[in-house]
Each structure stands twice: as structure tokens, then as C-alpha cells.
Design an enzyme around this catalytic site. Sequence first.
Site, mmCIF file in Angstrom:
data_model
loop_
_atom_site.group_PDB
_atom_site.id
_atom_site.type_symbol
_atom_site.label_atom_id
_atom_site.label_comp_id
_atom_site.label_asym_id
_atom_site.label_seq_id
_atom_site.Cartn_x
_atom_site.Cartn_y
_atom_site.Cartn_z
ATOM 1 N N ARG A 1 -0.777 -9.391 13.175
ATOM 2 C CA ARG A 1 -1.223 -8.192 12.334
ATOM 3 C C ARG A 1 -1.978 -8.841 11.282
ATOM 4 N NH1 ARG A 1 3.848 -4.792 10.579
ATOM 5 N NH2 ARG A 1 2.158 -3.318 9.726
ATOM 6 N N ARG B 1 11.496 -2.761 11.143
ATOM 7 C CA ARG B 1 10.455 -2.246 12.187
ATOM 8 C C ARG B 1 10.241 -3.253 13.128
ATOM 9 N NH1 ARG B 1 5.579 0.016 8.287
ATOM 10 N NH2 ARG B 1 4.509 -1.084 10.037
ATOM 11 N N LYS C 1 0.862 -1.303 0.008
ATOM 12 C CA LYS C 1 0.047 -0.011 0.039
ATOM 13 C C LYS C 1 0.892 1.384 -0.144
ATOM 14 C CE LYS C 1 -1.971 -1.179 3.808
ATOM 15 N NZ LYS C 1 -1.239 -2.352 4.240
ATOM 16 N N ARG D 1 -8.746 1.539 8.798
ATOM 17 C CA ARG D 1 -8.474 0.054 9.302
ATOM 18 C C ARG D 1 -9.689 -0.556 9.802
ATOM 19 N NH1 ARG D 1 -2.735 0.840 9.121
ATOM 20 N NH2 ARG D 1 -1.694 -1.129 8.896
ATOM 21 N N ARG E 1 11.281 -6.025 4.573
ATOM 22 C CA ARG E 1 10.970 -4.643 4.471
ATOM 23 C C ARG E 1 12.031 -3.845 5.311
ATOM 24 N NH1 ARG E 1 5.215 -1.988 5.352
ATOM 25 N NH2 ARG E 1 5.159 -3.227 7.291
#
Length: 213
Positions: A171, A160, A13, A88, A127
Site C-alpha cells: 500500500r 483489517r 486521515k 487517490r 490499528r
Amino acid sequence: MKIIMLGAPGAGKGTQAKMIAEKYQIPHISTGDIFRANIKNGTQLGMEAKKYMDQGLLVPDELTVKILLDRVAQEDCKNGYVLDGFPRTIPQAEVLDKALAGLGEAIDYAINVDVPDENIVRRMSGRRACLSCGATYHVEHIPPRQEGVCDHCGQALVLRDDDKPETVQNRLKVYHEQTQPLIDFYTAKGVLRTVDGTVDMKDVFEAIVSILK
Ligand code: ADP
Ligand code: AMP
């Protein structure tokens, strides 16, 4: 043009929202980036949000909604924006909808970036994020020019805390329970468009641009 990016955590996203923002000259608004900036600056909001983010949980709607509504009321949003990571939950979507309706406006497109769960954990563990300017990389697919250093601002890149595999599983669960119902919400409004998020990022972008035309 007012655009919402939907999809699982790690679907791409943010990657696509940045490209959309640049092409259409509209602000990219990421509630995750806003929370991370607050954590970095040690604000009260940041400390509160961190408690939830570190567990892979959603920050409560009461905190999130106000931040977003304040942000979209700013001058640079008058020609539209691309929202990344908001809404969300259904209550968040309803509040946004109401606020826009009060201005005689509405969301133009909700772009659902579709990536199966199997691909997500691999995406997230690779990531690397710049907490200074918000740029995102992937160690294999989208590497920075110099390992561990942001191409844009030269700051160090980090994994992260919430991208560690144990948190990612949580998540994903939260995504399926609380965020996925938004697909039906925006389908009912006639603005949902789905793109295949598993292909190369340039091809994902091309598919999005053909929708926005
Ligand atoms: P989100 O904002 O949905 O959480 P990101 O845009 O941060 O997701 O992307 C998650 C990870 O996957 C990042 O490391 C990013 O560089 C990488 N990525 C994004 N799009 C693609 C793609 N089409 N193919 C492979 N990797 C991608
Ligand atoms: P992101 O950068 O979009 O992956 O968001 C990182 C984390 O910030 C999420 O896992 C949530 O804990 C929190 N967060 C970001 N946006 C929202 C939102 N709209 N509602 C609730 N929590 C959010």
C-alpha cells in the site's frame, strides 16, 4: 467547506476527518468505509473491490469515481464535506475537479497529513477498526475503553486484512506511485496545506483547525 485529506495509508486521515466532521458539522466521506460496508453486506461492488483491497492495490477508478460522485451529490453534502481516501489518483482528482467546476464550486483545502514511512507499519499493525460503525483505534496510542470492543457501538474490533505488514508495504508503494503526485496537483491549485502527523492526534487537529479558520 470542502476538504480533502491527503497522506499515506495510516497517516491519520480518518482520525482527523472524523474530528473535522464533528466540529464543522459536515459529512465524513471515506471511500474505504464505503467499500468495507459493501464487502460486509456481500454486494457485487464489495466482492469486486475486495479483490484489489486484499492485495493493497487501488480499486479501479471506474468503480470508485461513480460511488464518490453519487455520494457528494446527496442533500447532506450541500454545505460541504471532508473526503478521506479520495482522490487517490490524478484521474480521480481531475474527475472531481470537473464535476465541481460544473457546479461553480471547488475544493477549499487539501490537508496533507505528513508521516514518514518508518512510522506507518507500526501505526497500521496497531490499528483496530470497527467494521460496524467505522470507528478506529490504536492498541497503544488510542485504545478503546474495553480491549477489543468499540466505544461507540459495542461491536468487536478487528485488525483489517489489509493492515497486515506484507500488505502495508504494498500500500505504501502504491501510495508513493499513484497518490503522492496529488500533493503537486493541489499545490498548483493553491489549496494544499501540510501538517505534521507524527505528533499527538489532538495537536494534529489543532494545527488543522488553525488552517481552516
Ligand atoms: P488513515 O485513515 O490515514 O489510514 P487512521 O486515521 O486510521 O489512518 O490512523 C491509523 C492508525 O494510527 C490508527 O490506529 C489510529 O488510531 C492511529 N493514529 C491516528 N492518528 C495518530 C496520532 N496522531 N498518533 C498516534 N497514532 C495515531
Ligand atoms: P482506506 O480505508 O482509505 O485505507 O482504503 C482501504 C482500501 O480501499 C485501499 O487500500 C484501496 O484498495 C481501496 N480504496 C479506498 N479509496 C480508494 C480510492 N479513492 N481509489 C481506489 N481505491 C480506494
